[in-house]
Structures are given as structure tokens and as C-alpha cells.
Design a protein around this motif. Structure first.
Motif, short mmCIF file in Angstrom:
data_model
loop_
_atom_site.label_atom_id
_atom_site.label_comp_id
_atom_site.label_asym_id
_atom_site.label_seq_id
_atom_site.Cartn_x
_atom_site.Cartn_y
_atom_site.Cartn_z
N UNK A 88 64.36 -47.23 11.44
CA UNK A 88 65.48 -47.81 12.18
C UNK A 88 66.09 -46.79 13.13
N UNK A 89 66.53 -47.30 14.26
CA UNK A 89 67.29 -46.51 15.22
C UNK A 89 68.48 -47.33 15.66
N UNK A 90 69.64 -46.70 15.76
CA UNK A 90 70.84 -47.35 16.27
C UNK A 90 71.18 -46.75 17.62
N UNK A 91 71.50 -47.64 18.57
CA UNK A 91 71.84 -47.22 19.92
C UNK A 91 73.21 -47.76 20.29
N UNK A 92 74.00 -46.95 20.98
CA UNK A 92 75.28 -47.41 21.52
C UNK A 92 74.97 -48.13 22.83
N UNK A 93 75.47 -49.34 22.95
CA UNK A 93 75.19 -50.15 24.14
C UNK A 93 76.17 -49.81 25.26
N UNK A 94 75.64 -49.51 26.43
CA UNK A 94 76.47 -49.31 27.61
C UNK A 94 76.16 -50.38 28.65
N UNK A 95 75.16 -51.22 28.37
CA UNK A 95 74.76 -52.30 29.26
C UNK A 95 74.27 -53.47 28.40
N UNK A 96 74.30 -54.66 28.95
CA UNK A 96 73.79 -55.83 28.22
C UNK A 96 72.29 -56.02 28.40
N UNK A 97 71.66 -55.20 29.22
CA UNK A 97 70.23 -55.26 29.47
C UNK A 97 69.63 -53.89 29.21
N UNK A 98 68.71 -53.83 28.25
CA UNK A 98 68.11 -52.56 27.85
C UNK A 98 66.61 -52.73 27.73
N UNK A 99 65.84 -51.78 28.24
CA UNK A 99 64.40 -51.73 28.03
C UNK A 99 64.10 -50.60 27.06
N UNK A 100 63.32 -50.92 26.03
CA UNK A 100 62.88 -49.90 25.07
C UNK A 100 61.37 -49.83 25.09
N UNK A 101 60.84 -48.62 25.25
CA UNK A 101 59.39 -48.42 25.25
C UNK A 101 59.01 -47.59 24.04
N UNK A 102 57.85 -47.90 23.48
CA UNK A 102 57.33 -47.16 22.34
C UNK A 102 55.81 -47.29 22.35
N UNK A 103 55.17 -46.71 21.37
CA UNK A 103 53.71 -46.81 21.23
C UNK A 103 53.41 -47.75 20.07
N UNK A 104 52.32 -48.50 20.21
CA UNK A 104 51.84 -49.33 19.10
C UNK A 104 51.43 -48.39 17.97
N UNK A 105 51.37 -48.93 16.79
CA UNK A 105 51.02 -48.14 15.63
C UNK A 105 49.66 -47.49 15.80
N UNK A 106 49.46 -46.37 15.13
CA UNK A 106 48.17 -45.67 15.19
C UNK A 106 47.21 -46.17 14.12
N UNK A 107 47.64 -47.17 13.35
CA UNK A 107 46.81 -47.78 12.32
C UNK A 107 46.68 -49.28 12.60
N UNK A 108 45.56 -49.85 12.15
CA UNK A 108 45.36 -51.29 12.27
C UNK A 108 46.30 -52.00 11.31
N UNK A 109 46.91 -53.08 11.76
CA UNK A 109 47.80 -53.86 10.90
C UNK A 109 48.86 -54.58 11.71
N UNK A 110 49.78 -55.21 11.01
CA UNK A 110 50.87 -55.93 11.67
C UNK A 110 52.19 -55.27 11.34
#
Length: 160
Positions: A88-110
Motif C-alpha cells: 500500500x501507498x498513501x498519497x496526499x491529493x493536490x489535484x483531482x486528476x492523477x496518473x500513476x505509473x508502475x511496472x507489472x509484476x515480475x512473476x506470472x499471475x494475477x
């Protein structure tokens, strides 16, 4: 007759009070929560999706405060759950529109991604998507004949 004159208004008052208390409670517009949605379109994950290991993924989080109170959205909680582990990560909102980028998992699965917003009055809204991670070769036919481009092949011509 005097009793009837006094009893009739009393019955009317009792009837009016009773009919008012039986009305369905209307939703208090002050209590409407904010709303959250995910951006559609190229480059965004907005619904359940399948990606390859370590692919870049992006969520476009779009929030709308309660239109009646205008309570400011203050917090975004970004949960990522895979194989029983929760990050989990908590972010303080300064805008109503936010883009978050990350990487897909390094293991097969859901894995399940849940985004929850909270406004300054404590009202919340959430949305979730499931991202399934596959290997780069999943979904391709095995033992496929390689394609040959004859333009790159050496000429084998015998001239006598």
C-alpha cells in the motif's frame, strides 16, 4: 358534541404526524461520497487487463468531489495485492486528476490494484482492476516455422 369537536382536530393532528413519520427518508445530499474512475484510452489500464512481465502500466485516476458539499479530496490509497501479499501507498491529493505509473509484476499471475480516495469529511470511494501478468512467450504458437525473407538470402545460382 363538544367531545366530537375536540376529538376531530386531535385525530387530524395524529394522522398528519403519523403520515409524515412513515415517509421514506430521502438521501441527504451532504452525505454523497466522492466518485472515482479510471481514464480510458491508449496507454492506460482502466479495466481488467493482461500484460507481460515487467511491462510499464499506467493508471489515470479521475476523481470528482461531492457536488453538494464540495469537500476536497485529500488522500489516495493505492493498494496492490499479489499472492496474498499486500503493498500500500498513501498519497496526499493536490489535484483531482492523477496518473500513476508502475511496472507489472515480475512473476506470472494475477494481482488486484485498488485505488481508494477519501475527502476531507471522511467519505470514501474506490475502484479496482485485476492485472494478469504473463510471460513474453505465452499466447504464441510453439514450434512455429521461422519466416524467411528471401531478399536477405545469398544467391545460389550455377552458371555454366
Amino acid at each position: 358534541m363538544k367531545t366530537l369537536k375536540l376529538l376531530l382536530p386531535a385525530l387530524i393532528v395524529v394522522f398528519l404526524i403519523g403520515s409524515q413519520s412513515c415517509k421514506k427518508d430521502e438521501e441527504n445530499p451532504q452525505d454523497n461520497p466522492p466518485t472515482i474512475s479510471l481514464q480510458n484510452g491508449a496507454g492506460y489500464i482502466s479495466a481488467n487487463a493482461t500484460v507481460k512481465i515487467n511491462d510499464s502500466i499506467k493508471f489515470g485516476i479521475r476523481c470528482t468531489p461531492n457536488g453538494n458539499t464540495g469537500a476536497k479530496i485529500t488522500t489516495l490509497k493505492f493498494d496492490r495485492k499479489f499472492n496474498g501479499q499486500n503493498f500500500s501507498n498513501n498519497f496526499t491529493m493536490t489535484s483531482n486528476n492523477v496518473d500513476l505509473s508502475t511496472k507489472a509484476n515480475s512473476q506470472v499471475g494475477s494481482e488486484t490494484f485498488t485505488m481508494t480516495i477519501t475527502d476531507e469529511k471522511g467519505a470514501t470511494a474506490a475502484t479496482s482492476v485485476v492485472v494478469t501478468t504473463i510471460t513474453p512467450t505465452q499466447g504464441k504458437a510453439i514450434n512455429q516455422e521461422p519466416k524467411t525473407d528471401l531478399r536477405d538470402a545469398p544467391a545460389l545460382i550455377n552458371v555454366n
